[in-house]
Design a protein around this motif. Sequence first.
Motif: not given
Length: 220
Positions: A186-196
Motif C-alpha cells: 500500500g501507500l502510507v503517510a506519516l507525521d514527519r515529526r512524530t512518525g504517527a
Amino acid sequence: PLVRDGIVYAGSTDGGLYAFDARTGARRWRFAAGAPIHSGIAADGDQLVFGTMDGALITLHRDGHQIARTKAGGAIVTTPLLVAGRAIVGARDYQLHAFDRNPGTVAWRDSYWFSWVESSPQLRDGVVYVGGSDFRRVTAFAPADGRALWSTDVRGLAWGAPALTENRVFVGTVAQRPALLAHEAGLVALDRRTGAVLWRQPAQPPSADAVTASASKPGR
C-alpha cells in the motif's frame, strides 16, 4: 545514472563505474570497482560515492581515481546520503551504516533485526529518514550519532526511498508471503515529526502484492 557538469556517471553489473560525455556519449573513463554496482551514485564537490554488491563503499575523484574504500558486511544497493562529513548507507548485512568519509571508519551503525536495508536514506531539516525490508519500519535518525527519533511499523516492506514534505513522510510498502511477519502492500503517510500514521491506502487487486517504487514528492 548521475549527471554533473555535462558528464554522465553510471554503474554497471560488469563491476565498472563509467563516465560518459552527456552530449556525445563518448566514454571518458572506466573505474574497475571489483564487483557489480547496483547502488546509486552520490556527489559532493569533486567526489563521487557509491556502493557495490560485495559491500564496498567507494569514493572516487571525478577524474576516476580512487580516494577511499571501506566495507560493510553485505551488499550495498542504496544511494549513499552524504551529510556532515559522513556517508550513510543501508546494506544487506541488516545494518544502516554511517561511515566517516575521512578516513572511512564507522561512526555508528543501527541494526534492522533480520532485515536488509535497501531504502535509500533521505534528509530533511537535519533528520534522516529510512525504510526497511522485512522489519516493515520507517525510522527517523539523528545523523550525528544514529539516535532513533521515532520508528513506525508501516505493515509492509519499505524498499523505496521515502518522499518528504514539510510535515509528512510518504512510503510505498510491499506484501510478502510467506514470511515471519505479515506484510501488506500500500501507500502510507506519516507525521514527519512524530512518525504517527496519518493514513494508509491499501493496494488493490491485481497489484495487491507490491507497491515497490519510491514515493514521488508531492507539492506539500
